[in-house]
Design an enzyme around this catalytic site. Sequence first.
Site, PDB file in Angstrom:
ATOM      1  N   ASP A 180       2.369  -5.243   8.472  1.00 47.96           N
ATOM      2  CA  ASP A 180       1.115  -4.442   8.391  1.00 47.96           C
ATOM      3  C   ASP A 180      -0.054  -5.432   8.441  1.00 47.96           C
ATOM      4  O   ASP A 180      -0.110  -6.083   7.636  1.00 47.96           O
ATOM      5  CB  ASP A 180       1.187  -3.448   7.040  1.00 47.96           C
ATOM      6  CG  ASP A 180       0.022  -2.488   6.959  1.00 47.96           C
ATOM      7  OD1 ASP A 180      -0.975  -2.994   7.433  1.00 47.96           O
ATOM      8  OD2 ASP A 180       0.130  -1.333   6.256  1.00 47.96           O
ATOM      9  N   ARG A 226     -12.646  -5.004  -6.635  1.00 49.58           N
ATOM     10  CA  ARG A 226     -12.257  -5.624  -5.252  1.00 49.58           C
ATOM     11  C   ARG A 226     -13.432  -5.913  -4.433  1.00 49.58           C
ATOM     12  O   ARG A 226     -14.240  -4.984  -4.353  1.00 49.58           O
ATOM     13  CB  ARG A 226     -11.582  -4.589  -4.373  1.00 49.58           C
ATOM     14  CG  ARG A 226     -10.193  -5.152  -4.199  1.00 49.58           C
ATOM     15  CD  ARG A 226      -9.393  -3.990  -3.326  1.00 49.58           C
ATOM     16  NE  ARG A 226     -10.143  -2.964  -2.559  1.00 49.58           N
ATOM     17  CZ  ARG A 226      -9.621  -2.636  -1.324  1.00 49.58           C
ATOM     18  NH1 ARG A 226      -8.252  -3.015  -0.962  1.00 49.58           N
ATOM     19  NH2 ARG A 226     -10.024  -1.489  -0.667  1.00 49.58           N
ATOM     20  N   PHE A 251       1.001  -1.174  -0.051  1.00 48.69           N
ATOM     21  CA  PHE A 251       0.158  -0.070   0.055  1.00 48.69           C
ATOM     22  C   PHE A 251       0.995   1.215   0.125  1.00 48.69           C
ATOM     23  O   PHE A 251       1.936   1.277   0.832  1.00 48.69           O
ATOM     24  CB  PHE A 251      -0.883  -0.219   1.221  1.00 48.69           C
ATOM     25  CG  PHE A 251      -1.949   1.104   1.362  1.00 48.69           C
ATOM     26  CD1 PHE A 251      -2.990   0.788   0.553  1.00 48.69           C
ATOM     27  CD2 PHE A 251      -1.900   2.384   2.051  1.00 48.69           C
ATOM     28  CE1 PHE A 251      -4.070   1.982   0.797  1.00 48.69           C
ATOM     29  CE2 PHE A 251      -2.612   3.177   1.861  1.00 48.69           C
ATOM     30  CZ  PHE A 251      -3.986   3.179   1.303  1.00 48.69           C
ATOM     31  N   TYR A 263     -10.502   0.382  11.118  1.00 48.40           N
ATOM     32  CA  TYR A 263     -11.862   0.669  10.430  1.00 48.40           C
ATOM     33  C   TYR A 263     -12.372  -0.189   9.418  1.00 48.40           C
ATOM     34  O   TYR A 263     -13.042  -0.174   8.625  1.00 48.40           O
ATOM     35  CB  TYR A 263     -11.702   2.226   9.934  1.00 48.40           C
ATOM     36  CG  TYR A 263     -10.398   2.339   9.123  1.00 48.40           C
ATOM     37  CD1 TYR A 263     -10.342   1.778   7.895  1.00 48.40           C
ATOM     38  CD2 TYR A 263      -9.517   3.152   9.900  1.00 48.40           C
ATOM     39  CE1 TYR A 263      -9.238   2.458   7.182  1.00 48.40           C
ATOM     40  CE2 TYR A 263      -8.436   3.759   9.064  1.00 48.40           C
ATOM     41  CZ  TYR A 263      -8.297   2.988   7.554  1.00 48.40           C
ATOM     42  OH  TYR A 263      -6.956   3.477   7.091  1.00 48.40           O
ATOM     43  N   LYS A 264     -11.613  -1.341   9.068  1.00 47.66           N
ATOM     44  CA  LYS A 264     -11.976  -2.167   8.260  1.00 47.66           C
ATOM     45  C   LYS A 264     -12.548  -3.553   8.860  1.00 47.66           C
ATOM     46  O   LYS A 264     -13.627  -3.315   9.245  1.00 47.66           O
ATOM     47  CB  LYS A 264     -10.819  -2.636   7.170  1.00 47.66           C
ATOM     48  CG  LYS A 264      -9.838  -1.781   6.727  1.00 47.66           C
ATOM     49  CD  LYS A 264      -8.704  -2.348   5.738  1.00 47.66           C
ATOM     50  CE  LYS A 264      -7.637  -1.130   5.407  1.00 47.66           C
ATOM     51  NZ  LYS A 264      -8.176  -0.146   4.426  1.00 47.66           N
TER      52      LYS A 264
HETATM   53  C1  LIG Z   1      -2.207  -2.063   4.120  1.00 53.97           C
HETATM   54  C2  LIG Z   1      -2.541  -0.596   4.354  1.00 53.97           C
HETATM   55  N1  LIG Z   1      -1.593   0.113   5.089  1.00 53.97           N
HETATM   56  C3  LIG Z   1      -1.678   1.351   5.358  1.00 53.97           C
HETATM   57  C4  LIG Z   1      -3.049   2.005   5.340  1.00 53.97           C
HETATM   58  C5  LIG Z   1      -2.918   3.470   5.744  1.00 53.97           C
HETATM   59  O1  LIG Z   1      -3.751   3.653   6.892  1.00 53.97           O
HETATM   60  P1  LIG Z   1      -4.096   5.121   7.231  1.00 53.97           P
HETATM   61  O2  LIG Z   1      -4.388   5.774   6.341  1.00 53.97           O
HETATM   62  O3  LIG Z   1      -5.197   4.787   8.418  1.00 53.97           O
HETATM   63  O4  LIG Z   1      -2.778   5.569   7.788  1.00 53.97           O
HETATM   64  C6  LIG Z   1      -3.925   1.458   4.447  1.00 53.97           C
HETATM   65  C7  LIG Z   1      -5.152   2.152   4.508  1.00 53.97           C
HETATM   66  O5  LIG Z   1      -6.150   1.499   3.713  1.00 53.97           O
HETATM   67  C8  LIG Z   1      -3.875  -0.015   4.115  1.00 53.97           C
HETATM   68  O6  LIG Z   1      -4.523  -0.597   3.432  1.00 53.97           O
END
Ligand SMILES: Cc1ncc(COP(=O)(O)O)c(C=O)c1O
Length: 395
Positions: A195, A369, A126, A220-221
Amino acid sequence: MSELASRASELDAADELAGLRERFVLDDVVYLDGNSLGALPAHVPGRVEDVVRRQWGELRIRSWDESGWWTAPERIGDRIAPLVGAAAGQIVVGDSTSVNVFKALVAAVRMAGEGRDEILVDATTFPTDGYIAESAARMTGCTLRPVAPAEVGPALSGRTAAVLLNHVDYRTGRLYDLPALTAAVHAAGAIAVWDLCHSAGALPVGLDEHGVDLAVGCTYKYLNGGPGSPAYLYVRRDLQDRFDSPLPGWNSHAEPFGMRPGYEPASGAVRGRVGTPDILSMLALEAALDVWDGVSVEAVRAKSLALTDFFLECVAAYTPAGRVESVTPAAHAERGSQVALRCDDAGDVMKRLIERGVVGDFRHPDVLRFGFTPLYVGFADVERAARVLGETVAG
Ligand SMILES: Cc1ncc(COP(=O)(O)O)c(C=O)c1O
């Protein structure tokens, strides 16, 4: 009724988790975007109202003690702990995942031994993790090496300080082998940072069992904490004394109200804190975690695999050959709780699906998705989503 629709009713009738759907606010939309924003648990608005009206409105400053606001980050961390296979006292809730990636990665490099000057990062990660890893590398004088997760083994060396990996790929839904990769990182003498955004709440993680060093994730997921709910940071107990945060705020000071000019870190998970916790979001998350009462992550995982298997079967039956192609692995050991379908006009197709009451999302350039949250998605939802998809791409 079609054969697949009647199978769906049978599967729903046999589903031991089906009753959990009532714990959420849902309508007749098929909601397959819980891997982006989980649905609202039905009791959360009432609890948030109490936090706002009584705890804030009436008790005001007294709530830091009397309503347990001050200790919320560790208390809620301990509620998340069993969902990711961690014993209590190792998780602190607060800040965003992005910020926690930064804390974890810089702290990991600081923990690594002399002569270790490389950070490996999942090349398909990500974006935020990649950006932060690049900055963390620059700040710590390390070289950043983006590598495909399959190439991590050969890329490890005596120079590797830390490795930042995703348990489940956000785009393809591929599940990576956390135990094997963590063991490989350790064999090279480096620190493993995971992560967990797309795995926590959807499948067993086993942080303690597999000896993970540091981990971060969002709430939040699959944990349904609400938009922008705070993230969490796991620091394995035996590493906590060596966790040297790059963001040493007053909330992680050994004596926060001592107001001393010099920083002295607290011990334990508290060390991962920075500043004043975002209490409203944090307590909404705490309430949301109640939906897990009496629910095992193993049962959730079994249903998740059954849902995604059934979705793939329905998509194959309802979609004209060659119109979509799954980029999510078929093997259970390599599949998270989402199915990603490559489709030439994915952006357009997703718009039409949403108009017809099937909500997934689109990831640039050509991925549809669909996330499956076993707490509230059923097999009839799956059949309907695949049927509408088939009609949409055929039409
Ligand atoms: C795998 C992954 N890492 C990091 C993040 C970033 O999270 P945040 O925007 O809450 O910092 C996300 C957000 O969807 C994510 O899916």
